[in-house]
Design an enzyme around this catalytic site. Sequence first.
Site, PDB file in Angstrom:
ATOM      1  N   LYS A  43       0.817  -1.201   0.000  1.00 43.79           N
ATOM      2  CA  LYS A  43       0.000   0.000   0.000  1.00 43.79           C
ATOM      3  C   LYS A  43       0.861   1.266   0.000  1.00 43.79           C
ATOM      4  O   LYS A  43       0.383   2.347  -0.328  1.00 43.79           O
ATOM      5  CB  LYS A  43      -0.876   0.034   1.279  1.00 43.79           C
ATOM      6  CG  LYS A  43      -1.899  -1.077   1.364  1.00 43.79           C
ATOM      7  CD  LYS A  43      -2.721  -1.002   2.652  1.00 43.79           C
ATOM      8  CE  LYS A  43      -2.046  -1.838   3.708  1.00 43.79           C
ATOM      9  NZ  LYS A  43      -2.833  -2.066   4.928  1.00 43.79           N
ATOM     10  N   GLY A  44       2.103   1.099   0.435  1.00 44.49           N
ATOM     11  CA  GLY A  44       2.947   2.274   0.694  1.00 44.49           C
ATOM     12  C   GLY A  44       3.129   3.217  -0.476  1.00 44.49           C
ATOM     13  O   GLY A  44       3.339   4.412  -0.281  1.00 44.49           O
ATOM     14  N   GLU A  99       7.654   1.633  -6.551  1.00 40.14           N
ATOM     15  CA  GLU A  99       7.752   1.308  -5.121  1.00 40.14           C
ATOM     16  C   GLU A  99       7.932   2.589  -4.316  1.00 40.14           C
ATOM     17  O   GLU A  99       8.433   3.587  -4.837  1.00 40.14           O
ATOM     18  CB  GLU A  99       8.984   0.408  -4.881  1.00 40.14           C
ATOM     19  CG  GLU A  99       8.680  -1.065  -4.763  1.00 40.14           C
ATOM     20  CD  GLU A  99       8.036  -1.440  -3.424  1.00 40.14           C
ATOM     21  OE1 GLU A  99       7.446  -0.572  -2.765  1.00 40.14           O
ATOM     22  OE2 GLU A  99       8.125  -2.623  -3.069  1.00 40.14           O
ATOM     23  N   ASP A 100       7.558   2.537  -3.054  1.00 41.85           N
ATOM     24  CA  ASP A 100       7.833   3.686  -2.188  1.00 41.85           C
ATOM     25  C   ASP A 100       9.242   3.620  -1.614  1.00 41.85           C
ATOM     26  O   ASP A 100       9.951   4.615  -1.573  1.00 41.85           O
ATOM     27  CB  ASP A 100       6.788   3.789  -1.063  1.00 41.85           C
ATOM     28  CG  ASP A 100       6.612   2.490  -0.297  1.00 41.85           C
ATOM     29  OD1 ASP A 100       6.985   1.420  -0.823  1.00 41.85           O
ATOM     30  OD2 ASP A 100       6.100   2.526   0.829  1.00 41.85           O
ATOM     31  N   ASP A 103      14.375  -1.228   1.106  1.00 42.10           N
ATOM     32  CA  ASP A 103      15.156  -1.273   2.345  1.00 42.10           C
ATOM     33  C   ASP A 103      16.149  -2.430   2.254  1.00 42.10           C
ATOM     34  O   ASP A 103      17.294  -2.252   1.846  1.00 42.10           O
ATOM     35  CB  ASP A 103      14.193  -1.422   3.525  1.00 42.10           C
ATOM     36  CG  ASP A 103      14.917  -1.416   4.867  1.00 42.10           C
ATOM     37  OD1 ASP A 103      16.154  -1.327   4.878  1.00 42.10           O
ATOM     38  OD2 ASP A 103      14.242  -1.510   5.900  1.00 42.10           O
ATOM     39  N   LYS A 131      17.263   2.807   1.062  1.00 43.10           N
ATOM     40  CA  LYS A 131      18.036   2.837   2.314  1.00 43.10           C
ATOM     41  C   LYS A 131      19.360   2.105   2.082  1.00 43.10           C
ATOM     42  O   LYS A 131      19.509   1.346   1.121  1.00 43.10           O
ATOM     43  CB  LYS A 131      17.223   2.216   3.442  1.00 43.10           C
ATOM     44  CG  LYS A 131      15.973   3.039   3.730  1.00 43.10           C
ATOM     45  CD  LYS A 131      15.689   3.201   5.202  1.00 43.10           C
ATOM     46  CE  LYS A 131      15.286   1.921   5.843  1.00 43.10           C
ATOM     47  NZ  LYS A 131      14.551   2.109   7.095  1.00 43.10           N
ATOM     48  N   PHE A 152      14.220   4.343  10.392  1.00 45.00           N
ATOM     49  CA  PHE A 152      12.846   3.968  10.075  1.00 45.00           C
ATOM     50  C   PHE A 152      12.065   5.243   9.784  1.00 45.00           C
ATOM     51  O   PHE A 152      12.122   6.199  10.561  1.00 45.00           O
ATOM     52  CB  PHE A 152      12.236   3.195  11.249  1.00 45.00           C
ATOM     53  CG  PHE A 152      10.896   2.606  10.919  1.00 45.00           C
ATOM     54  CD1 PHE A 152      10.792   1.524  10.067  1.00 45.00           C
ATOM     55  CD2 PHE A 152       9.734   3.138  11.460  1.00 45.00           C
ATOM     56  CE1 PHE A 152       9.557   0.982   9.746  1.00 45.00           C
ATOM     57  CE2 PHE A 152       8.488   2.594  11.156  1.00 45.00           C
ATOM     58  CZ  PHE A 152       8.411   1.517  10.293  1.00 45.00           C
ATOM     59  N   ASP A 159       4.215   3.671   6.711  1.00 45.40           N
ATOM     60  CA  ASP A 159       3.508   3.588   7.979  1.00 45.40           C
ATOM     61  C   ASP A 159       4.359   3.011   9.102  1.00 45.40           C
ATOM     62  O   ASP A 159       5.371   2.371   8.869  1.00 45.40           O
ATOM     63  CB  ASP A 159       2.284   2.684   7.823  1.00 45.40           C
ATOM     64  CG  ASP A 159       2.681   1.214   7.670  1.00 45.40           C
ATOM     65  OD1 ASP A 159       3.491   0.914   6.768  1.00 45.40           O
ATOM     66  OD2 ASP A 159       2.227   0.376   8.472  1.00 45.40           O
ATOM     67  N   ARG A 165       0.552   7.279   7.393  1.00 44.45           N
ATOM     68  CA  ARG A 165       0.680   7.256   5.935  1.00 44.45           C
ATOM     69  C   ARG A 165       0.259   8.596   5.324  1.00 44.45           C
ATOM     70  O   ARG A 165       0.711   8.957   4.247  1.00 44.45           O
ATOM     71  CB  ARG A 165      -0.211   6.155   5.334  1.00 44.45           C
ATOM     72  CG  ARG A 165       0.223   4.727   5.638  1.00 44.45           C
ATOM     73  CD  ARG A 165      -0.566   3.764   4.758  1.00 44.45           C
ATOM     74  NE  ARG A 165      -0.515   2.384   5.218  1.00 44.45           N
ATOM     75  CZ  ARG A 165       0.426   1.506   4.851  1.00 44.45           C
ATOM     76  NH1 ARG A 165       1.396   1.878   4.062  1.00 44.45           N
ATOM     77  NH2 ARG A 165       0.378   0.264   5.283  1.00 44.45           N
TER      78      ARG A 165
HETATM   79  C1  PRP Z   1       7.428  -1.831   2.398  1.00 51.00           C
HETATM   80  C2  PRP Z   1       7.670  -1.085   1.107  1.00 51.00           C
HETATM   81  C3  PRP Z   1       8.336  -2.106   0.241  1.00 51.00           C
HETATM   82  C4  PRP Z   1       9.080  -2.986   1.218  1.00 51.00           C
HETATM   83  C5  PRP Z   1      10.533  -2.675   1.175  1.00 51.00           C
HETATM   84  O1  PRP Z   1       6.219  -2.493   2.289  1.00 51.00           O
HETATM   85  O2  PRP Z   1       6.471  -0.609   0.544  1.00 51.00           O
HETATM   86  O3  PRP Z   1       7.388  -2.850  -0.498  1.00 51.00           O
HETATM   87  O4  PRP Z   1       8.536  -2.735   2.506  1.00 51.00           O
HETATM   88  O5  PRP Z   1      11.268  -3.406   2.106  1.00 51.00           O
HETATM   89  P1  PRP Z   1      12.416  -4.428   1.724  1.00 51.00           P
HETATM   90  O6  PRP Z   1      13.291  -3.759   0.696  1.00 51.00           O
HETATM   91  O7  PRP Z   1      13.170  -4.625   3.037  1.00 51.00           O
HETATM   92  O8  PRP Z   1      11.809  -5.686   1.235  1.00 51.00           O
HETATM   93  P2  PRP Z   1       5.425  -3.125   3.540  1.00 51.00           P
HETATM   94  O9  PRP Z   1       5.638  -4.595   3.555  1.00 51.00           O
HETATM   95  O10 PRP Z   1       5.764  -2.328   4.775  1.00 51.00           O
HETATM   96  O11 PRP Z   1       3.908  -2.955   3.152  1.00 51.00           O
HETATM   97  P3  PRP Z   1       3.019  -1.619   2.910  1.00 51.00           P
HETATM   98  O12 PRP Z   1       3.597  -0.943   1.681  1.00 51.00           O
HETATM   99  O13 PRP Z   1       1.659  -2.141   2.677  1.00 51.00           O
HETATM  100  O14 PRP Z   1       3.129  -0.739   4.128  1.00 51.00           O
END
Ligand code: PRP
Length: 178
Positions: A43-44, A99-100, A103, A131, A152, A159, A165
């Site tokens: 959703k991000g 993507e948002d 990480d 990151k 973070f 979120d 958000r």
């Molecule tokens: C977040 C973000 C990426 C992912 C990145 O999603 O939107 O999809 O984490 O992290 P990574 O590089 O360590 O894999 P999240 O699972 O928090 O879901 P959301 O977008 O619904 O909040």
Amino acid sequence: MTKGRPGEILVSEERLQARIEELAAEVARDYRDRDVLIVGVLKGAIFFIADLVRKLGMGCELDFMAVSSYGSNTHSSGVVRILKDLDHAIAGRHVLVVEDIIDSGLTLSYLLKNLASREPASLEVCTLLTKPRFRRLPLQPRYVGFDLPDVFVVGYGLDADEQYRHLPYIAAFEPDAS
Ligand code: PRP
């Protein structure tokens, strides 16, 4: 439950919108001769997708995937699950994954492998944020908004336990001392 609050603003609303304008111009230039299919990762990324697409100045198709990697912690769990798949096939399409944040890179690695197996004509990535952990991996998003320090963050779609958000900027999240 992650208790805490948004702290220092790392990327202001003005800087976000100005950078998204630049990214949109790059995307529009690169895809001027091809029909681009934007694949948003829920959703991000919803705020980023909405702003990016409106700044593109050209038509595009949208489809969405929802994946989960974090659960309710502030660190990646190492598990990626598809919660919602695309509505349509992408074979022969020019796919841009939006993507948002990247990480650990785990989510993106999984997604790219999964989407590549569906034989798109091209497959690129546009992420608003990265990151440092990810920067050690051999993943190369074509478009990157901002490189963040290893903190973070919340806001603009990101979120902490589904909170914050809605903030129009990116802020460091300050967990309560326990
Ligand atoms: C977040 C973000 C990426 C992912 C990145 O999603 O939107 O999809 O984490 O992290 P990574 O590089 O360590 O894999 P999240 O699972 O928090 O879901 P959301 O977008 O619904 O909040």
